[in-house]
Design a protein around this motif. Structure first.
Motif, PDB file in Angstrom:
ATOM      1  N   ASP A   1       0.816  -1.208   0.000  1.00  0.00           N
ATOM      2  CA  ASP A   1       0.000   0.000   0.000  1.00  0.00           C
ATOM      3  C   ASP A   1       0.853   1.262   0.000  1.00  0.00           C
ATOM      4  N   TYR A   2       2.067   1.209   0.565  1.00  0.00           N
ATOM      5  CA  TYR A   2       2.937   2.387   0.566  1.00  0.00           C
ATOM      6  C   TYR A   2       3.294   2.787  -0.868  1.00  0.00           C
TER       7      TYR A   2
ATOM      8  N   TYR B   1       0.117   3.932  -2.775  1.00  0.00           N
ATOM      9  CA  TYR B   1      -0.288   5.276  -2.351  1.00  0.00           C
ATOM     10  C   TYR B   1       0.665   6.331  -2.901  1.00  0.00           C
TER      11      TYR B   1
ATOM     12  N   ARG C   1      -0.487   9.237  -5.607  1.00  0.00           N
ATOM     13  CA  ARG C   1      -0.311  10.660  -5.305  1.00  0.00           C
ATOM     14  C   ARG C   1       0.588  11.318  -6.354  1.00  0.00           C
TER      15      ARG C   1
ATOM     16  N   THR D   1       4.369  14.963  -3.434  1.00  0.00           N
ATOM     17  CA  THR D   1       4.105  13.563  -3.104  1.00  0.00           C
ATOM     18  C   THR D   1       4.808  13.187  -1.802  1.00  0.00           C
TER      19      THR D   1
ATOM     20  N   THR E   1       2.991  14.822   1.202  1.00  0.00           N
ATOM     21  CA  THR E   1       1.714  14.215   1.586  1.00  0.00           C
ATOM     22  C   THR E   1       1.867  12.710   1.827  1.00  0.00           C
ATOM     23  N   ALA E   2       2.129  11.963   0.785  1.00  0.00           N
ATOM     24  CA  ALA E   2       2.217  10.500   0.911  1.00  0.00           C
ATOM     25  C   ALA E   2       3.431  10.076   1.724  1.00  0.00           C
TER      26      ALA E   2
ATOM     27  N   LYS F   1       4.936  11.568   4.184  1.00  0.00           N
ATOM     28  CA  LYS F   1       4.683  11.770   5.605  1.00  0.00           C
ATOM     29  C   LYS F   1       3.745  10.676   6.139  1.00  0.00           C
ATOM     30  N   ALA F   2       2.720  10.357   5.374  1.00  0.00           N
ATOM     31  CA  ALA F   2       1.769   9.323   5.797  1.00  0.00           C
ATOM     32  C   ALA F   2       2.454   7.960   5.912  1.00  0.00           C
ATOM     33  N   VAL F   3       3.292   7.639   4.947  1.00  0.00           N
ATOM     34  CA  VAL F   3       4.009   6.355   4.970  1.00  0.00           C
ATOM     35  C   VAL F   3       4.875   6.268   6.224  1.00  0.00           C
TER      36      VAL F   3
ATOM     37  N   PHE G   1       4.551   7.875   9.115  1.00  0.00           N
ATOM     38  CA  PHE G   1       3.738   7.772  10.328  1.00  0.00           C
ATOM     39  C   PHE G   1       3.169   6.370  10.504  1.00  0.00           C
ATOM     40  N   VAL G   2       2.611   5.810   9.443  1.00  0.00           N
ATOM     41  CA  VAL G   2       2.001   4.482   9.539  1.00  0.00           C
ATOM     42  C   VAL G   2       3.063   3.417   9.816  1.00  0.00           C
TER      43      VAL G   2
END
Length: 186
Positions: free
Chosen positions: A79-80, A83, A87, A106, A109-110, A112-114, A116-117
């Motif tokens: 999913d990383y 995603y 993006r 990218t 947004t993406a 940073k999310a990657v 954190f998760v």
């Protein structure tokens, strides 16, 4: 016991190849691109290689439990890359000539999310290391954490580098050449 262990390891290695193939097919269908399907598997391979490397360095045995954990790790992080790719495609659709800007957005947004998760999941699994005397928990905590970080790292470094290098049509719209534009207008 050794025979069962060896047979199980062989089956899990086949299962890992099947997971990689399935991830490539699903990603390829999602992006409508064979190249993108293959590229999405790069972080999965990185997570798998890192899992086996961690097992080697930390002297974890190759047994039913550890091969199962590494097999699970193959699917971690698909999913990383998906995603990140989605993006990147969205930002490139806004301005196909601004690859640098699209890549920066990218990551903002993406990326940073990657991070954190991956950090949250890896941190949660690392808590299993406190299960003193129960090796399966130790192996699970360490190997899943390595897989999370390996997949995230590859999704944020190797995967984007390959996107920029290969410029798959699913992300980078092809410009019509002047002669093609003339023929297209007729």
């Amino acid at each position: 016991t050794l025979s069962v262990n060896e047979s199980f390891v062989k089956m899990k290695l086949i299962n890992m190849a099947q997971i990689l193939l399935l991830a490539a097919v699903i990603s390829g269908l999602l992006f409508r691109s064979v190249v993108m399907g293959i590229l999405v598997t790069v972080p999965l391979l990185a997570a798998t290689v890192l899992g086996f490397a961690a097992m080697t360095v930390l002297s974890f045995p190759l047994n039913v439990a550890t091969i199962t954990i590494v097999a699970i790790s193959v699917g971690i992080g698909a999913d990383y890359a998906i995603y990140f790719g989605m993006r990147m495609r969205a930002f490139l659709s806004l301005d196909p000539d601004d690859v640098s800007g699209a890549l920066g957005e990218t990551y903002r947004t993406a990326g940073k999310a990657v991070l954190f998760v991956a950090s949250a999941v890896a941190g949660g699994f690392l808590g299993l290391v406190a299960s003193i005397g129960y090796n399966v928990h130790l192996w699970l905590g360490v190997l899943v954490s390595f897989a999370m970080f390996g997949s995230a790292l590859a999704s944020l470094t190797l995967f984007p580098a390959l996107l920029i290098l290969l410029r798959p049509a699913a992300l980078f719209p092809r410009k019509l050449m002047s002669s093609d534009a003339v023929h297209a207008s007729k």
